[in-house]
Design a protein around this motif. Structure first.
Motif, PDB file in Angstrom:
ATOM      1  N   GLN A  71     -91.873  62.585  46.130  1.00 13.44           N
ATOM      2  CA  GLN A  71     -91.162  62.109  47.315  1.00 13.44           C
ATOM      3  C   GLN A  71     -90.128  63.130  47.763  1.00 13.44           C
ATOM      4  N   ASN A  72     -89.561  63.850  46.807  1.00 18.16           N
ATOM      5  CA  ASN A  72     -88.577  64.870  47.140  1.00 18.16           C
ATOM      6  C   ASN A  72     -89.206  66.015  47.932  1.00 18.16           C
ATOM      7  N   CYS A  73     -90.513  66.245  47.723  1.00 13.55           N
ATOM      8  CA  CYS A  73     -91.204  67.312  48.448  1.00 13.55           C
ATOM      9  C   CYS A  73     -91.308  67.002  49.934  1.00 13.55           C
ATOM     10  N   ALA A  74     -91.332  65.719  50.283  1.00 12.69           N
ATOM     11  CA  ALA A  74     -91.472  65.343  51.693  1.00 12.69           C
ATOM     12  C   ALA A  74     -90.298  65.850  52.518  1.00 12.69           C
ATOM     13  N   ILE A  75     -89.121  65.945  51.912  1.00 13.30           N
ATOM     14  CA  ILE A  75     -87.947  66.433  52.646  1.00 13.30           C
ATOM     15  C   ILE A  75     -88.180  67.858  53.112  1.00 13.30           C
ATOM     16  N   THR A  76     -88.724  68.691  52.218  1.00 12.96           N
ATOM     17  CA  THR A  76     -88.989  70.091  52.573  1.00 12.96           C
ATOM     18  C   THR A  76     -90.080  70.193  53.622  1.00 12.96           C
ATOM     19  N   ILE A  77     -91.113  69.382  53.506  1.00 16.11           N
ATOM     20  CA  ILE A  77     -92.227  69.445  54.451  1.00 16.11           C
ATOM     21  C   ILE A  77     -91.770  69.030  55.843  1.00 16.11           C
ATOM     22  N   PHE A  78     -90.951  67.983  55.933  1.00 24.59           N
ATOM     23  CA  PHE A  78     -90.555  67.462  57.241  1.00 24.59           C
ATOM     24  C   PHE A  78     -89.544  68.366  57.952  1.00 24.59           C
ATOM     25  N   ARG A  79     -88.998  69.335  57.244  1.00 22.89           N
ATOM     26  CA  ARG A  79     -88.117  70.281  57.926  1.00 22.89           C
ATOM     27  C   ARG A  79     -88.876  71.110  58.956  1.00 22.89           C
ATOM     28  N   ALA A  80     -90.179  71.240  58.778  1.00 26.03           N
ATOM     29  CA  ALA A  80     -90.993  72.026  59.708  1.00 26.03           C
ATOM     30  C   ALA A  80     -91.611  71.172  60.794  1.00 26.03           C
ATOM     31  N   ALA A  81     -91.227  69.910  60.885  1.00 27.59           N
ATOM     32  CA  ALA A  81     -91.838  69.010  61.869  1.00 27.59           C
ATOM     33  C   ALA A  81     -91.463  69.448  63.284  1.00 27.59           C
ATOM     34  N   ALA A  82     -92.481  69.561  64.145  1.00 23.23           N
ATOM     35  CA  ALA A  82     -92.226  69.922  65.537  1.00 23.23           C
ATOM     36  C   ALA A  82     -91.535  68.777  66.275  1.00 23.23           C
ATOM     37  N   GLN A  83     -91.849  67.543  65.874  1.00 23.51           N
ATOM     38  CA  GLN A  83     -91.241  66.361  66.490  1.00 23.51           C
ATOM     39  C   GLN A  83     -90.683  65.470  65.380  1.00 23.51           C
ATOM     40  N   PRO A  84     -89.456  65.712  64.958  1.00 27.53           N
ATOM     41  CA  PRO A  84     -88.879  64.949  63.841  1.00 27.53           C
ATOM     42  C   PRO A  84     -88.816  63.445  64.083  1.00 27.53           C
ATOM     43  N   ASN A  85     -88.845  63.023  65.350  1.00 30.50           N
ATOM     44  CA  ASN A  85     -88.792  61.585  65.629  1.00 30.50           C
ATOM     45  C   ASN A  85     -90.035  60.853  65.139  1.00 30.50           C
TER      46      ASN A  85
END
Length: 297
Positions: free
Chosen positions: A107-121
């Motif tokens: 679950q901690n890995c998801a934080i790193t992956i979502f940093r690259a999200a083009a649309q964080p919403n």
């Protein structure tokens, strides 16, 4: 002695040479082929291309679930799967604890992956879809294989399925689907492993000497080669996948799930000092017990 025996039989060929050093030439070749695909992707400076590439991984997950469903349907329900002796396995408690700890760490890995999200919403929606797929994959394959073992051979889950559900003997009717499912597993590895290597790189470099997940090609290449060497040695050495998962989970959980939150809580001015000390002691104890019991499981 090995050289003398091979010379007597006509010389030491490449396959025998690989088996002499690696123990299994085919496995070593498969590992090398996978690394040639994975390492270039893992060396990319950004997560954006990897995130798009993982659409293939989602399709592979759907194929794996489909195969498990078809296999269970053909096998039918096995009433003996609900016997107490098969359901109650206290000796596997440590293994289960280690693997569950790994799930918390991931679950901690998801934080790193979502940093690259083009649309964080959209992160909440994407997270929900991801956990639904993970739950369907692990629970679906695990439960269906135990309740509806292929060819009604429940013992095969222990004797033949030591490496993978896909190594079990299946009915001839699903031979083609089994081949496609195995290919899906390989493609899933090619899409998922670069993401894990990126997560390791981003968290390690950001926490230590660098402020960026991509400090340059040489540090990234050195880290990727180091991780690849360790994982390849484990694969070629024939270490059981459950041992890898439970020890990795126990160590990672001790650091990221228990130790770091406990230390952060300890440094807060509130609540009272004795309460913070109690929280620190409990979390560190749980993390330590999770790791120690792996040596006795």
């Amino acid at each position: 002695q090995l050289l003398q025996e091979e010379t007597t039989r006509g010389g030491l060929g490449l396959k025998e040479w690989l088996r002499h050093f690696f123990g299994n030439a085919e496995l070593a070749g498969t590992t090398l082929f996978t690394l040639l695909l994975v390492l270039p992707l893992a060396s990319l400076p950004s997560m954006r291309l990897l995130a798009r590439f993982n659409i293939v991984g989602v399709a592979c997950v759907v194929m794996i679930i489909l195969f498990a469903t078809v296999s269970a349907t053909l096998a039918g329900f096995d009433p003996s799967s609900l016997d107490y002796d098969r359901m109650a396995r206290p000796g596997s408690t440590g293994v289960l604890l280690g693997i569950f700890s790994l799930s918390f760490f991931i679950q901690n890995c998801a934080i790193t992956i979502f940093r690259a999200a083009a649309q964080p919403n959209h992160n909440r929606r994407n997270m929900s879809v991801a956990y639904a797929l993970v739950f369907a994959t692990y629970t679906g394959v695990g439960v269906s294989a135990n309740l509806c073992p292929p060819l009604r051979d429940a013992q095969a889950l222990v004797t033949q399925g030591s490496d993978s559900f896909f190594s079990l003997k299946q009915p001839e009717a699903v031979a083609g689907l089994l081949m496609i499912a195995r290919l899906a597993v390989v493609l899933q590895c090619v899409t998922v492993l670069p993401v894990f290597l990126f997560v390791i790189r981003a968290q390690l470099f950001s926490a230590l000497n660098f402020a960026s997940p991509y400090p340059g090609p040489w540090p990234v290449l050195l880290l990727n080669l180091s991780v690849a060497a360790v994982t390849s040695a484990i694969t070629i050495g024939g270490v059981h996948i459950s041992d890898v998962l439970r020890f990795t989970g126990a160590i990672a959980a001790f650091l990221c799930v228990y130790a770091i939150p406990a230390c952060v809580q300890w440094r807060q001015p509130k609540p009272a000092r004795w309460v913070r000390a109690l929280v620190l002691a409990v979390l560190m104890a749980v993390g330590s017990v999770t790791f120690v019991v792996q040596f006795f499981s």
